[in-house]
Motif scaffolding. Structure first.
Motif, mmCIF file in Angstrom:
data_model
loop_
_atom_site.group_PDB
_atom_site.id
_atom_site.type_symbol
_atom_site.label_atom_id
_atom_site.label_comp_id
_atom_site.label_asym_id
_atom_site.label_seq_id
_atom_site.Cartn_x
_atom_site.Cartn_y
_atom_site.Cartn_z
ATOM 1 N N GLN A 9 0.815 -1.396 0.008
ATOM 2 C CA GLN A 9 0.031 -0.038 0.145
ATOM 3 C C GLN A 9 0.852 1.221 0.175
ATOM 4 O O GLN A 9 0.437 2.294 -0.452
ATOM 5 C CB GLN A 9 -0.936 0.089 1.236
ATOM 6 C CG GLN A 9 -2.261 -0.755 1.049
ATOM 7 C CD GLN A 9 -3.195 -0.751 2.031
ATOM 8 O OE1 GLN A 9 -3.203 0.407 2.524
ATOM 9 N NE2 GLN A 9 -3.934 -1.772 2.380
ATOM 10 N N THR A 10 1.974 1.283 0.545
ATOM 11 C CA THR A 10 2.808 2.452 0.694
ATOM 12 C C THR A 10 4.071 2.560 -0.258
ATOM 13 O O THR A 10 4.483 3.612 -0.562
ATOM 14 C CB THR A 10 3.449 2.706 2.104
ATOM 15 O OG1 THR A 10 4.134 1.256 2.306
ATOM 16 C CG2 THR A 10 2.244 2.557 3.202
ATOM 17 N N GLY A 11 4.466 1.394 -1.099
ATOM 18 C CA GLY A 11 5.406 1.301 -1.601
ATOM 19 C C GLY A 11 6.702 1.189 -1.233
ATOM 20 O O GLY A 11 7.703 1.587 -1.631
ATOM 21 N N LEU A 16 12.317 -1.576 5.094
ATOM 22 C CA LEU A 16 12.461 -0.147 5.556
ATOM 23 C C LEU A 16 11.327 0.132 6.636
ATOM 24 O O LEU A 16 11.641 0.865 7.549
ATOM 25 C CB LEU A 16 12.409 0.716 4.399
ATOM 26 C CG LEU A 16 12.715 2.018 4.599
ATOM 27 C CD1 LEU A 16 13.919 2.448 5.215
ATOM 28 C CD2 LEU A 16 12.512 2.851 3.122
ATOM 29 N N LEU A 17 10.106 -0.853 6.451
ATOM 30 C CA LEU A 17 9.183 -0.601 7.489
ATOM 31 C C LEU A 17 9.647 -1.126 8.777
ATOM 32 O O LEU A 17 9.304 -0.598 9.810
ATOM 33 C CB LEU A 17 8.026 -1.479 6.780
ATOM 34 C CG LEU A 17 7.284 -0.705 5.818
ATOM 35 C CD1 LEU A 17 6.205 -1.841 5.244
ATOM 36 C CD2 LEU A 17 6.656 0.713 5.948
ATOM 37 N N ARG A 18 10.523 -2.137 8.821
ATOM 38 C CA ARG A 18 10.981 -2.815 9.898
ATOM 39 C C ARG A 18 11.931 -1.599 10.535
ATOM 40 O O ARG A 18 11.853 -1.480 11.930
ATOM 41 C CB ARG A 18 11.635 -3.983 10.002
ATOM 42 C CG ARG A 18 10.761 -5.235 9.644
ATOM 43 C CD ARG A 18 11.537 -6.306 9.339
ATOM 44 N NE ARG A 18 10.785 -7.343 8.788
ATOM 45 C CZ ARG A 18 11.178 -7.666 7.660
ATOM 46 N NH1 ARG A 18 11.909 -6.969 6.764
ATOM 47 N NH2 ARG A 18 10.220 -8.632 6.929
ATOM 48 N N ARG A 48 3.647 9.957 5.757
ATOM 49 C CA ARG A 48 4.084 11.277 6.519
ATOM 50 C C ARG A 48 5.719 11.358 6.690
ATOM 51 O O ARG A 48 6.542 12.176 6.406
ATOM 52 C CB ARG A 48 3.141 11.631 7.588
ATOM 53 C CG ARG A 48 1.906 12.164 7.486
ATOM 54 C CD ARG A 48 1.107 12.087 8.586
ATOM 55 N NE ARG A 48 -0.074 12.751 8.517
ATOM 56 C CZ ARG A 48 -1.198 12.779 9.258
ATOM 57 N NH1 ARG A 48 -0.850 12.384 10.457
ATOM 58 N NH2 ARG A 48 -2.527 13.058 9.021
ATOM 59 N N VAL A 49 6.145 9.861 6.991
ATOM 60 C CA VAL A 49 7.421 9.965 7.372
ATOM 61 C C VAL A 49 8.117 10.158 5.933
ATOM 62 O O VAL A 49 9.317 10.659 6.080
ATOM 63 C CB VAL A 49 7.527 8.538 7.739
ATOM 64 C CG1 VAL A 49 9.138 8.069 7.794
ATOM 65 C CG2 VAL A 49 6.989 8.169 9.340
ATOM 66 N N ARG A 50 7.491 9.355 4.815
ATOM 67 C CA ARG A 50 8.393 9.533 3.551
ATOM 68 C C ARG A 50 8.275 11.008 3.063
ATOM 69 O O ARG A 50 9.437 11.398 2.554
ATOM 70 C CB ARG A 50 7.706 8.641 2.592
ATOM 71 C CG ARG A 50 7.612 7.198 2.784
ATOM 72 C CD ARG A 50 8.752 6.701 2.949
ATOM 73 N NE ARG A 50 9.684 6.731 1.552
ATOM 74 C CZ ARG A 50 10.905 6.405 1.438
ATOM 75 N NH1 ARG A 50 11.780 6.105 2.261
ATOM 76 N NH2 ARG A 50 11.463 6.167 0.092
ATOM 77 N N ALA A 51 7.427 11.909 3.378
ATOM 78 C CA ALA A 51 7.503 13.204 2.927
ATOM 79 C C ALA A 51 8.326 14.078 3.911
ATOM 80 O O ALA A 51 9.130 14.980 3.291
ATOM 81 C CB ALA A 51 5.939 13.736 3.379
#
Length: 131
Positions: A9-11, A16-18, A48-51
């Motif tokens: 869903q986030t790409g 990286l999520l871990r 938001r983290v990615r932004a």
């Protein structure tokens, strides 16, 4: 949702999520089998983290700023957030100045090398003997 679905869903890769979880940017419940279970809001949190990463904030600052985010570009005026953002901007300004200095030096080096390119012997060519 499991980590694979969050990744789709986030790409963002599962690895990286871990990392985001270890950095305390996102949170998961654990199932009895140890699998991570994320709520639907985590998708928006990852965005938001990615932004925030995209504007150059390190994860330690994002950890502080994230609870104050309203959406990807808007923050609530939480205590200390503006100071952290201004400090990070100062760091980026310093890096930009250092990069500009390096660019100027590289341009001068290229120009000086171009000026002497016609004067330099070709590699492997013999130099005439003085006799």
């Amino acid at each position: 949702m499991l980590i694979g679905e969050l990744s789709r869903q986030t790409g963002v890769s599962e690895r990286l999520l871990r990392y985001y979880e270890r950095a305390d940017l996102i949170h998961a419940e654990r199932r009895a089998n140890g699998y991570r279970e994320y709520d639907d809001q985590t998708v928006e949190t990852v965005r938001r983290v990615r932004a925030l990463l995209a504007v150059g904030l390190p994860t330690r600052v994002i950890r502080q700023v994230l609870p104050c985010t309203h959406d990807a570009a808007t923050l609530h005026p939480c205590p200390g957030v503006l100071t952290s953002l201004r400090d990070q901007l100062d760091i980026l300004d310093q890096r930009a100045a250092e990069l500009e200095t390096a660019r100027r030096l590289l341009r001068r080096t290229i120009a000086a090398t171009e000026d002497t390119a016609g004067q330099a012997p070709t590699p492997g060519a013999r130099t005439p003997s003085p006799h």
